[in-house]
Enzyme design. Structure first.
Site, PDB file in Angstrom:
ATOM      1  N   ASP A 156      -0.821   5.575  12.575  1.00 13.82           N
ATOM      2  CA  ASP A 156      -1.207   5.666  13.753  1.00 13.82           C
ATOM      3  C   ASP A 156      -1.796   6.194  14.942  1.00 13.82           C
ATOM      4  O   ASP A 156      -2.568   5.760  16.088  1.00 13.82           O
ATOM      5  CB  ASP A 156       0.448   5.158  13.923  1.00 13.82           C
ATOM      6  CG  ASP A 156       1.049   4.258  13.071  1.00 13.82           C
ATOM      7  OD1 ASP A 156       0.157   2.726  13.200  1.00 13.82           O
ATOM      8  OD2 ASP A 156       2.119   4.309  12.796  1.00 13.82           O
ATOM      9  N   HIS A 183       6.610   2.483  11.430  1.00 12.98           N
ATOM     10  CA  HIS A 183       5.305   1.989  11.299  1.00 12.98           C
ATOM     11  C   HIS A 183       5.123  -0.025  10.701  1.00 12.98           C
ATOM     12  O   HIS A 183       4.962   0.038  10.025  1.00 12.98           O
ATOM     13  CB  HIS A 183       4.566   3.230  10.337  1.00 12.98           C
ATOM     14  CG  HIS A 183       3.558   1.821   9.329  1.00 12.98           C
ATOM     15  ND1 HIS A 183       2.518   2.522  10.290  1.00 12.98           N
ATOM     16  CD2 HIS A 183       3.100   1.804   8.699  1.00 12.98           C
ATOM     17  CE1 HIS A 183       1.304   2.373   9.679  1.00 12.98           C
ATOM     18  NE2 HIS A 183       1.840   1.848   8.357  1.00 12.98           N
TER      19      HIS A 183
HETATM   20  P1  NAD Z   1      -2.971   0.032  -4.783  1.00 17.68           P
HETATM   21  O1  NAD Z   1      -2.247  -0.836  -5.191  1.00 17.68           O
HETATM   22  O2  NAD Z   1      -3.813   0.672  -4.446  1.00 17.68           O
HETATM   23  O3  NAD Z   1      -1.866   1.065  -5.780  1.00 17.68           O
HETATM   24  C1  NAD Z   1      -0.446   1.446  -5.236  1.00 17.68           C
HETATM   25  C2  NAD Z   1      -0.466   1.806  -6.599  1.00 17.68           C
HETATM   26  O4  NAD Z   1       1.149   2.170  -7.374  1.00 17.68           O
HETATM   27  C3  NAD Z   1      -1.283   1.427  -7.950  1.00 17.68           C
HETATM   28  O5  NAD Z   1      -2.112   2.193  -8.976  1.00 17.68           O
HETATM   29  C4  NAD Z   1       0.272   0.985  -8.719  1.00 17.68           C
HETATM   30  O6  NAD Z   1      -0.347   0.961 -10.250  1.00 17.68           O
HETATM   31  C5  NAD Z   1       0.834   2.186  -8.397  1.00 17.68           C
HETATM   32  N1  NAD Z   1       2.538   1.053  -9.072  1.00 17.68           N
HETATM   33  C6  NAD Z   1       2.745   1.102  -8.057  1.00 17.68           C
HETATM   34  N2  NAD Z   1       4.506   1.117  -8.930  1.00 17.68           N
HETATM   35  C7  NAD Z   1       4.518   1.632  -9.634  1.00 17.68           C
HETATM   36  C8  NAD Z   1       5.389   2.754  -9.966  1.00 17.68           C
HETATM   37  N3  NAD Z   1       6.591   2.323 -10.136  1.00 17.68           N
HETATM   38  N4  NAD Z   1       5.735   4.425 -10.314  1.00 17.68           N
HETATM   39  C9  NAD Z   1       3.500   4.788 -10.108  1.00 17.68           C
HETATM   40  N5  NAD Z   1       2.738   4.305  -9.546  1.00 17.68           N
HETATM   41  C10 NAD Z   1       3.129   3.149  -9.361  1.00 17.68           C
HETATM   42  O7  NAD Z   1      -2.132  -0.010  -3.092  1.00 17.68           O
HETATM   43  P2  NAD Z   1      -2.666   1.372  -2.039  1.00 17.68           P
HETATM   44  O8  NAD Z   1      -3.468   0.684  -0.699  1.00 17.68           O
HETATM   45  O9  NAD Z   1      -3.149   2.180  -2.109  1.00 17.68           O
HETATM   46  O10 NAD Z   1      -1.201   1.070  -0.596  1.00 17.68           O
HETATM   47  C11 NAD Z   1      -0.021   1.247  -1.330  1.00 17.68           C
HETATM   48  C12 NAD Z   1       1.447   1.405  -0.446  1.00 17.68           C
HETATM   49  O11 NAD Z   1       1.518   2.457   0.812  1.00 17.68           O
HETATM   50  C13 NAD Z   1       1.289   0.272  -0.027  1.00 17.68           C
HETATM   51  O12 NAD Z   1       2.761   0.111  -0.031  1.00 17.68           O
HETATM   52  C14 NAD Z   1       0.437   0.105   1.155  1.00 17.68           C
HETATM   53  O13 NAD Z   1       0.801  -0.614   2.390  1.00 17.68           O
HETATM   54  C15 NAD Z   1       1.116   1.306   2.092  1.00 17.68           C
HETATM   55  N6  NAD Z   1      -0.069   1.928   2.867  1.00 17.68           N
HETATM   56  C16 NAD Z   1       1.116   2.786   3.973  1.00 17.68           C
HETATM   57  C17 NAD Z   1      -0.111   3.185   4.493  1.00 17.68           C
HETATM   58  C18 NAD Z   1       1.068   4.335   5.712  1.00 17.68           C
HETATM   59  O14 NAD Z   1       0.545   4.870   6.738  1.00 17.68           O
HETATM   60  N7  NAD Z   1       1.933   4.872   5.876  1.00 17.68           N
HETATM   61  C19 NAD Z   1      -1.256   2.675   5.241  1.00 17.68           C
HETATM   62  C20 NAD Z   1      -1.687   2.184   4.033  1.00 17.68           C
HETATM   63  C21 NAD Z   1      -1.230   1.469   3.487  1.00 17.68           C
HETATM   64  C1  LMR Z   2      -2.056   0.073   8.157  1.00 21.49           C
HETATM   65  O1  LMR Z   2      -1.404   0.715   8.674  1.00 21.49           O
HETATM   66  O2  LMR Z   2      -3.267   0.181   7.622  1.00 21.49           O
HETATM   67  C2  LMR Z   2      -1.549   0.414   6.650  1.00 21.49           C
HETATM   68  O3  LMR Z   2       0.271   0.159   7.207  1.00 21.49           O
HETATM   69  C3  LMR Z   2      -1.474  -0.815   5.802  1.00 21.49           C
HETATM   70  C4  LMR Z   2      -1.211  -2.412   6.385  1.00 21.49           C
HETATM   71  O4  LMR Z   2      -0.226  -2.967   5.799  1.00 21.49           O
HETATM   72  O5  LMR Z   2      -1.887  -2.560   7.278  1.00 21.49           O
END
Ligand code: NAD
Ligand code: LMR
Length: 319
Positions: A156, A183
């Site tokens: 953010d 967030h």
């Molecule tokens: P993705 O699907 O590409 O990757 C997620 C990974 O988690 C996969 O490799 C999957 O195998 C693994 N996984 C699932 N269950 C698991 C477990 N029990 N143990 C270990 N690994 C496990 O998703 P992504 O794009 O990398 O996003 C991941 C998360 O981050 C999502 O929930 C997304 O919303 C969040 N996110 C948060 C922010 C933030 O600002 N905090 C920003 C972007 C995304």
């Molecule tokens: C973001 O802000 O990009 C993440 O929280 C992923 C989402 O779901 O938007």
């Protein structure tokens, strides 16, 4: 940069084969601050570890899968959790709760067992709820230390700086934008009143864009997930600040979601946080709010309270 090897830090990434996990692992592997990088995922982490292993740095990279979670966590001083599903178009972050809550609960139960003193950075959404889930799980295990648990909301800040710099025609390196709250959509509260050059319309448009910047990426990816590259960058910046503070550097401040009595009734709140050897050193005050920002904050607090309670209730009902 030359860094004393006695002060390098062991980092574990849980969910390391995902879109964020792989890119974050690569950025961490390139750092001179990391001594060991343990990559865990239910599948794919071993190949990611092999792939990034040749990147020149002091970090030893190890891959772990399936039932090797506890091995991955042994000795970890910083644990990053990007495990879980991302959004598809039309979904809110809260729609991820049913899948991600149990993933985050189970991973944090393993952290409680294998690396109870580690600093934990939660990335998995909905962050507003997943962080309280980790807190309640650690409490159940008797190892909760509020100074060591964070929700990573740096994306953010990264977005806000870029969008405001664009609007002002300024360099992003000269722009600092406080973003408080949580967030998710309207819980993200950017404080733009310090930029007196911006018109009221610009402030409203920028506020909306910062609050819903994640949705732009989700829409553009059209079902293939949400922000991964910018998130990996943001999480690496956050992690480098935490590691430097662990090494004894002073004056490191990150806006991040922490246990807080700053904004009752919310137990968790994004504030500027001074980092230290044990995680949170001080929660700093944020700038004074104008009327518009106050109304945004009041709305955010109501939403945050219910998201946090949802996380707390989930762990209470878990066997
Ligand atoms: P993705 O699907 O590409 O990757 C997620 C990974 O988690 C996969 O490799 C999957 O195998 C693994 N996984 C699932 N269950 C698991 C477990 N029990 N143990 C270990 N690994 C496990 O998703 P992504 O794009 O990398 O996003 C991941 C998360 O981050 C999502 O929930 C997304 O919303 C969040 N996110 C948060 C922010 C933030 O600002 N905090 C920003 C972007 C995304
Ligand atoms: C973001 O802000 O990009 C993440 O929280 C992923 C989402 O779901 O938007």
């Amino acid at each position: 940069m030359r860094v004393s090897t006695s002060k390098l830090v062991k980092v574990a990434v849980l969910g390391a084969a995902g879109g964020i996990g792989q890119n974050l692992a690569l950025l961490l592997k390139g750092s001179p601050l990391v001594s060991q990088l343990s990559l865990y995922d239910v599948r794919g982490a071993v190949s990611v570890a092999l792939d990034i292993d040749p990147v020149a740095s002091p970090a030893k990279v190890l891959g772990f899968e399936k039932d090797e979670l506890e091995d991955a966590l042994l000795g970890a001083e910083v644990v990053l959790i990007p495990a879980g599903v991302p959004r598809k178009p039309g979904m809110t972050r809260d729609d991820l709760f049913n899948t991600n809550a149990s993933i985050v609960r189970d991973l944090s139960a393993a952290v409680a067992k294998s690396s109870p003193k580690a600093i934990i950075g939660v990335i998995s959404n909905p962050v507003n709820s997943t962080v309280p889930i980790v807190a309640e799980t650690l409490k159940k295990a008797g190892v909760y230390d509020p100074r060591k648990l964070f929700g990573i909301t740096t994306l953010d800040i990264v977005r806000a700086r870029t969008y405001v710099a664009e609007a002002l025609g300024a360099s992003v390196f000269d722009i600092d934008v406080p973003v408080i709250g949580g967030h998710s959509g309207e819980t993200i509260v950017p404080l733009l009143s310090r930029f007196r050059q911006l018109s009221e319309e610009q402030v409203k448009a920028l506020t909306h864009r910062i609050q819903f910047g994640g949705d732009e990426v989700v829409k553009a990816k059209a079902g293939a997930g949400s922000a991964t590259l910018s998130m990996a960058y943001a999480a690496s910046e956050w992690t480098f600040s935490v590691i430097k503070a662990l090494r004894g550097d002073r004056g490191l401040v990150e806006y991040t979601y922490v246990a807080s009595d700053v904004q009752p009734p919310c137990g968790w709140f994004v504030s500027p946080v001074e980092l230290g050897k044990d995680g949170v050193e001080n929660i700093l005050p944020f700038p004074e709010l104008n009327e518009y920002e106050t109304s945004l904050l009041e709305n955010a607090l109501k939403l945050l309270e219910s998201s946090q309670q949802r996380g707390i209730d989930f762990v209470a009902k878990s066997s």
